[in-house]
Design a protein around this motif. Structure first.
Motif, PDB file in Angstrom:
ATOM      1  N   VAL A  96      -3.193  -3.571  -8.147  1.00 53.96           N
ATOM      2  CA  VAL A  96      -3.227  -2.313  -7.406  1.00 53.96           C
ATOM      3  C   VAL A  96      -4.682  -2.035  -7.059  1.00 53.96           C
ATOM      4  O   VAL A  96      -5.561  -2.136  -7.919  1.00 53.96           O
ATOM      5  N   GLN A  97      -4.926  -1.703  -5.795  1.00 51.01           N
ATOM      6  CA  GLN A  97      -6.284  -1.375  -5.383  1.00 51.01           C
ATOM      7  C   GLN A  97      -6.681  -0.049  -6.025  1.00 51.01           C
ATOM      8  O   GLN A  97      -5.965   0.946  -5.916  1.00 51.01           O
TER       9      GLN A  97
ATOM     10  N   GLU B  95       0.831  -1.208   0.000  1.00 53.80           N
ATOM     11  CA  GLU B  95       0.000   0.000   0.000  1.00 53.80           C
ATOM     12  C   GLU B  95       0.864   1.256   0.000  1.00 53.80           C
ATOM     13  O   GLU B  95       0.534   2.243  -0.658  1.00 53.80           O
ATOM     14  N   GLU B  96       1.981   1.199   0.714  1.00 55.50           N
ATOM     15  CA  GLU B  96       2.904   2.327   0.759  1.00 55.50           C
ATOM     16  C   GLU B  96       3.527   2.581  -0.614  1.00 55.50           C
ATOM     17  O   GLU B  96       3.646   3.723  -1.053  1.00 55.50           O
TER      18      GLU B  96
ATOM     19  N   THR C 233      -6.372   6.838  -6.766  1.00 54.05           N
ATOM     20  CA  THR C 233      -5.772   6.253  -7.962  1.00 54.05           C
ATOM     21  C   THR C 233      -6.389   6.852  -9.216  1.00 54.05           C
ATOM     22  O   THR C 233      -5.685   7.253 -10.146  1.00 54.05           O
ATOM     23  N   VAL C 234      -7.707   6.933  -9.233  1.00 55.27           N
ATOM     24  CA  VAL C 234      -8.408   7.508 -10.384  1.00 55.27           C
ATOM     25  C   VAL C 234      -8.022   8.970 -10.550  1.00 55.27           C
ATOM     26  O   VAL C 234      -7.761   9.431 -11.666  1.00 55.27           O
ATOM     27  N   HIS C 235      -7.946   9.694  -9.449  1.00 53.07           N
ATOM     28  CA  HIS C 235      -7.568  11.108  -9.490  1.00 53.07           C
ATOM     29  C   HIS C 235      -6.172  11.274 -10.074  1.00 53.07           C
ATOM     30  O   HIS C 235      -5.930  12.179 -10.880  1.00 53.07           O
TER      31      HIS C 235
ATOM     32  N   THR D  61       4.133   3.390 -15.322  1.00 53.78           N
ATOM     33  CA  THR D  61       4.640   2.134 -15.865  1.00 53.78           C
ATOM     34  C   THR D  61       4.883   1.121 -14.753  1.00 53.78           C
ATOM     35  O   THR D  61       4.584  -0.072 -14.904  1.00 53.78           O
ATOM     36  N   ASP D  62       5.410   1.585 -13.617  1.00 51.91           N
ATOM     37  CA  ASP D  62       5.608   0.688 -12.480  1.00 51.91           C
ATOM     38  C   ASP D  62       4.281   0.084 -12.033  1.00 51.91           C
ATOM     39  O   ASP D  62       4.197  -1.120 -11.749  1.00 51.91           O
ATOM     40  N   MET D  63       3.248   0.914 -11.975  1.00 54.72           N
ATOM     41  CA  MET D  63       1.932   0.421 -11.564  1.00 54.72           C
ATOM     42  C   MET D  63       1.386  -0.579 -12.584  1.00 54.72           C
ATOM     43  O   MET D  63       0.834  -1.625 -12.206  1.00 54.72           O
ATOM     44  N   LEU D  64       1.529  -0.271 -13.856  1.00 53.44           N
ATOM     45  CA  LEU D  64       1.028  -1.166 -14.901  1.00 53.44           C
ATOM     46  C   LEU D  64       1.793  -2.486 -14.925  1.00 53.44           C
ATOM     47  O   LEU D  64       1.194  -3.553 -15.149  1.00 53.44           O
ATOM     48  N   THR D  65       3.097  -2.431 -14.688  1.00 56.01           N
ATOM     49  CA  THR D  65       3.910  -3.645 -14.656  1.00 56.01           C
ATOM     50  C   THR D  65       3.475  -4.548 -13.513  1.00 56.01           C
ATOM     51  O   THR D  65       3.334  -5.770 -13.688  1.00 56.01           O
TER      52      THR D  65
END
Length: 110
Positions: free
Chosen positions: A70-71, A3-4, A76-78, A58-62
């Motif tokens: 990823v929750q 989460e961090e 996240t949307v913002h 890219t890190d999140m997508l990977t």
């Protein structure tokens, strides 16, 4: 810990997106004053900030592609919305700077 890391990536999108948008606006304001050297520098700053934001994204997508989901929260949307707006604003700022150059009788980048 996950989460961090997610929060760090999300904040990277928001901060770098905001920096890119601000630099883009500063480029327009400089071009308005016929300060095209500063305008170019500010557009380069915007590009660098967008590159950093892209790295966070890219890190999140990977992670997602590797099954580490990823929750999706409102934050996240913002962050994605913030990045999308920054990219659009940067593209438009480049065009506005070119218009000011053309009005000043200078060659444009496009």
């Amino acid at each position: 810990m996950a989460e961090e890391q997610d929060l760090e990536a999300i904040m990277g999108l928001i901060i770098n997106g905001g920096n890119a948008k601000s630099s883009s606006m500063e480029a327009i304001m400089a071009a308005k004053k016929d300060d095209f050297e500063t305008a170019a520098a500010k557009l380069a700053e915007a590009d660098a900030a967008l590159s950093e934001a892209h790295n966070s994204q890219t890190d999140m997508l990977t992670k997602e592609a590797n099954g580490d989901h990823v929750q999706v929260t409102l934050l996240t949307v913002h962050s994605q919305d913030h990045l999308m707006n920054a990219i659009t604003f940067r593209d438009l700022a480049g065009e506005v700077v070119d218009v000011y150059k053309k009005m000043a009788g200078l060659p444009t980048d496009n």
